[in-house]
Design an enzyme around this catalytic site. Structure first.
Site, short mmCIF file in Angstrom:
data_model
loop_
_atom_site.label_atom_id
_atom_site.label_comp_id
_atom_site.label_asym_id
_atom_site.label_seq_id
_atom_site.Cartn_x
_atom_site.Cartn_y
_atom_site.Cartn_z
N GLY A 1 26.62 -20.77 6.96
CA GLY A 1 27.52 -21.90 7.20
C GLY A 1 26.75 -23.21 7.27
N THR A 2 25.59 -23.18 7.89
CA THR A 2 24.79 -24.40 8.03
C THR A 2 24.42 -24.97 6.67
OG1 THR A 2 23.91 -23.55 10.12
CG2 THR A 2 22.67 -25.33 9.08
N ASN B 1 34.39 -23.83 17.60
CA ASN B 1 33.77 -22.57 18.01
C ASN B 1 33.83 -22.34 19.52
OD1 ASN B 1 32.05 -24.87 17.27
ND2 ASN B 1 30.44 -23.79 18.36
N GLN C 1 34.74 -20.98 11.75
CA GLN C 1 35.45 -20.21 12.78
C GLN C 1 36.91 -19.92 12.41
OE1 GLN C 1 34.16 -18.70 15.28
NE2 GLN C 1 32.16 -19.68 15.44
N SER D 1 31.18 -18.72 6.75
CA SER D 1 29.96 -17.96 7.03
C SER D 1 30.28 -16.48 7.18
CB SER D 1 29.35 -18.50 8.34
OG SER D 1 28.25 -17.70 8.71
N GLY D 2 29.52 -15.64 6.47
CA GLY D 2 29.80 -14.20 6.47
C GLY D 2 29.80 -13.56 7.84
N HIS D 3 28.81 -13.92 8.67
CA HIS D 3 28.63 -13.14 9.91
C HIS D 3 29.69 -13.44 10.97
CE1 HIS D 3 26.49 -16.05 12.73
NE2 HIS D 3 26.36 -16.70 11.60
N THR E 1 17.64 -16.45 -6.34
CA THR E 1 18.18 -15.15 -6.75
C THR E 1 19.31 -14.73 -5.82
OG1 THR E 1 16.03 -14.55 -7.62
CG2 THR E 1 17.54 -12.72 -7.16
N CYS F 1 20.94 -25.18 26.91
CA CYS F 1 19.75 -25.31 27.75
C CYS F 1 18.76 -26.24 27.05
CB CYS F 1 19.12 -23.93 27.94
SG CYS F 1 17.85 -23.96 29.19
N1 PLP Z 1 29.90 -24.11 12.10
C1 PLP Z 1 30.49 -23.52 13.14
C2 PLP Z 1 31.80 -24.05 13.63
C3 PLP Z 1 29.89 -22.41 13.75
O1 PLP Z 1 30.49 -21.83 14.80
C4 PLP Z 1 28.65 -21.95 13.25
C5 PLP Z 1 27.95 -20.83 13.91
O2 PLP Z 1 28.03 -20.64 15.10
C6 PLP Z 1 28.08 -22.60 12.15
C7 PLP Z 1 28.73 -23.68 11.59
C8 PLP Z 1 26.79 -22.15 11.57
O3 PLP Z 1 26.96 -21.01 10.77
P1 PLP Z 1 25.69 -20.14 10.35
O4 PLP Z 1 25.24 -19.42 11.56
O5 PLP Z 1 26.19 -19.22 9.28
O6 PLP Z 1 24.69 -21.10 9.82
#
Ligand code: PLP
Length: 397
Positions: free
Chosen positions: A82-83, A161, A189, A209-211, A247, A335
Site C-alpha cells: 500500500g505504501t 485504519n 482499509q 494492500s494484499g495483507h 520481476t 512510541c
Molecule cells: N494505508 C493505510 C490506511 C494502512 O492502514 C496501511 C497499513 O497499515 C498502509 C497504507 C500501508 O500499507 P502497507 O503495509 O501495505 O505498505
C-alpha cells in the site's frame, strides 16, 4: 510466545491471516511453476495468464474495467504494498500535472501519505491538510476552500485504519476535478470490507494492500483510471505494461487475486457478521466498564473496527495485560523518542489526553468468533479495574 495460550487475534487492521485458499493457490508458484512470467519459454511464460487472471479478479472486486478487446484489466498495476501505491500515485501527479505544486490531503491519513507529504514540503511543495471534527469527520467545504488551480492532487483515505471512519471520497474526487486536480484514495482499509465500485465514480487513483485482505504481505495494487496520465515510480523493465519495473511477484499476485475473489464472494455476509462481533464487543464493554468512549463516526464506519478509549489509564499497559491472555489488539499511541504520544488521528480529533492515552483498537476478520468477543469481555474489565486502581489520575476522580 507462551505456547499454552490460545491467540485471540483482534488486530486485523494491522495485518490479516493469509486465507488457506490463498496459500493453496500460491504454493505451486514457489515449487513447480517458478519460471519468470516474462520468459519466451512456456515454463515461465505460462505463469503470465495466471497473473492476468489475478488482475481481473482484483478488477472485479473494485469494479475496475477489464472488458476491453484483450480482456486485460489495464487499470490494475501490481506493486509491493500500500505504501508504494500511495507514493506512486502522488509522485505521478506531481510529474504529470504541469507545474502544479500543491497537495491537499487529510490530517488523519496513514504515514504512507502524510510522511511523503512532509518530505515533499521540505522539497518546496505546498501541503494543505484538512482537519476533522470530534468524530473524525471531514467537511466537504474545507476541501472546496483548499483546492485551487495550483493543486496537483488531492489524497483522502477511503477508510481510516484507527477509527474505521468511511469518508465521502467520491464527492471529494468531484470537487478536486472542478479545479483540474487529480484525486487519489488510500483504500487499504476499505477494500474487501465494504463495496467499492470504480465504474460508478471518477476517482483517478486507488491504493490497496494484499495483507489487509487475507493475501500475503509484500503485494499491493495501484488502480489508475484509464486515460489518466501515469509516471512510473519504479522505472526499470517493461513489466506491468511499462508502469512498474521489477520481476513480477507471481505467487503473491496470484494469491492476491484469489483473496480478491474470496472477498467478493463473501463480502455481503461478512459485513453483517463483522458488525455483529464489533457491536457485541462495544455493547458488552459499555455495560461492564464505566468511563469509556467509542471513537469515530458511528453512522459511517467499517464493520470490523472498534476504537475504544478507557479513560485515565495507558493503552500500552492494557495491551500488555491482554497479551498475557493471548489477546492481540493495538493502542492509539505512537512510541516516539521514548514518550508515548497519542496517535495523530486521535490528536486531530481533539480527544482529551486522558482518553487518547487509553485508546485500544480492536479489528475483526472473518476468522473471529463470538467466543473471541466473549473472552475479551471476560478478561478486559478486571484489567481496566486493576489499572485504574493504580492510576493517579483515576484516584483524583
Ligand atoms: N494505508 C493505510 C490506511 C494502512 O492502514 C496501511 C497499513 O497499515 C498502509 C497504507 C500501508 O500499507 P502497507 O503495509 O501495505 O505498505
Amino acid at each position: 510466545m507462551n505456547k499454552q495460550v490460545k491467540t485471540v487475534y483482534l488486530d486485523n487492521n494491522a495485518t490479516t491471516r493469509v486465507a488457506p485458499e490463498v496459500v493453496e493457490k500460491m504454493l505451486p508458484f514457489f515449487t513447480e511453476r517458478y519460471g519468470n512470467p516474462s520468459s519466451i519459454h512456456s515454463f515461465g511464460g505460462s505463469v503470465m495468464p495466471e497473473i492476468e487472471n489475478a488482475r481481473r479478479q482484483v478488477a472485479e472486486l473494485i469494479g475496475a474495467d477489464f472488458r476491453n478487446k484483450d480482456n486485460i484489466a489495464t487499470e490494475i498495476i501490481f506493486t509491493s504494498c500500500g505504501t508504494e501505491s500511495d507514493n506512486a500515485a502522488i509522485l505521478s501527479a506531481l510529474a504529470t500535472q504541469n507545474g502544479r505544486k500543491k497537495i491537499v490531503t487529510g490530517r488523519i491519513e496513514h504515514p504512507a501519505v502524510l510522511s511523503l507529504c512532509k518530505d515533499l514540503e521540505r522539497r518546496g511543495y505546498e501541503i494543505v491538510t484538512i482537519g476533522v471534527d470530534g468524530k473524525g469527520r471531514v467537511s466537504l467545504d474545507d476541501f472546496r476552500n483548499a483546492i485551487d488551480e495550483n493543486t496537483a492532487i488531492v489524497s483522502m483515505m477511503w477508510a481510516n485504519n484507527e477509527i474505521g471512519n468511511i469518508y465521502p471520497v467520491e464527492k471529494i474526487a468531484e470537487i478536486a476535478h472542478e479545479k483540474g486536480a487529480l484525486f487519489h484514495t488510500d483504500a487499504v482499509q476499505a477494500v474487501g470490507k465494504i463495496p467499492i465500485d470504480m465504474s460508478k465514480n471518477t476517482i483517478d487513483f486507488l491504493s490497496l494492500s494484499g495483507h489487509k485482505l487475507h493475501a500475503p504481505k509484500g503485494v499491493g495494487v495501484l488502480y489508475v483510471r484509464r486515460g489518466v496520465r501515469f509516471h512510473p515510480f519504479l522505472i526499470g523493465g517493461h513489466q506491468e505494461m511499462g508502469r512498474r519495473g521489477g520481476t513480477e511477484n507471481a505467487a503473491s499476485v496470484i494469491g492476491l487475486g484469489e483473496a480478491a475473489r474470496l472477498a467478493k464472494e463473501t463480502m455481503d455476509q461478512e459485513v453483517i457478521e463483522l458488525a455483529e462481533l464489533r457491536d457485541r464487543l462495544e455493547k458488552g464493554l459499555l455495560e461492564r466498564v464505566p468511563k469509556i468512549r467509542i471513537n469515530g463516526d458511528i453512522e459511517s464506519r467499517l464493520p470490523n473496527t472498534s476504537s475504544v478509549s478507557f479513560e485515565f489509564i495507558e493503552g500500552e499497559s492494557i495491551l500488555m495485560l491482554l497479551d498475557a491472555f493471548g489477546i492481540c489488539a493495538s493502542s492509539g499511541s505512537a512510541c516516539t523518542t521514548g514518550s508515548l504520544e497519542p496517535s495523530h488521528v486521535l490528536r486531530a480529533m481533539g480527544l482529551p489526553y486522558t482518553a487518547a492515552h487509553g485508546t485500544i483498537r480492536f479489528s475483526f476478520s472473518r476468522y473471529n468468533t463470538i467466543e473471541d468477543v466473549d473472552f475479551v469481555l471476560e478478561k478486559l474489565p478486571p484489567i481496566i479495574e486493576r489499572l485504574r486502581k493504580i492510576s493517579p489520575y483515576w484516584s483524583e476522580k
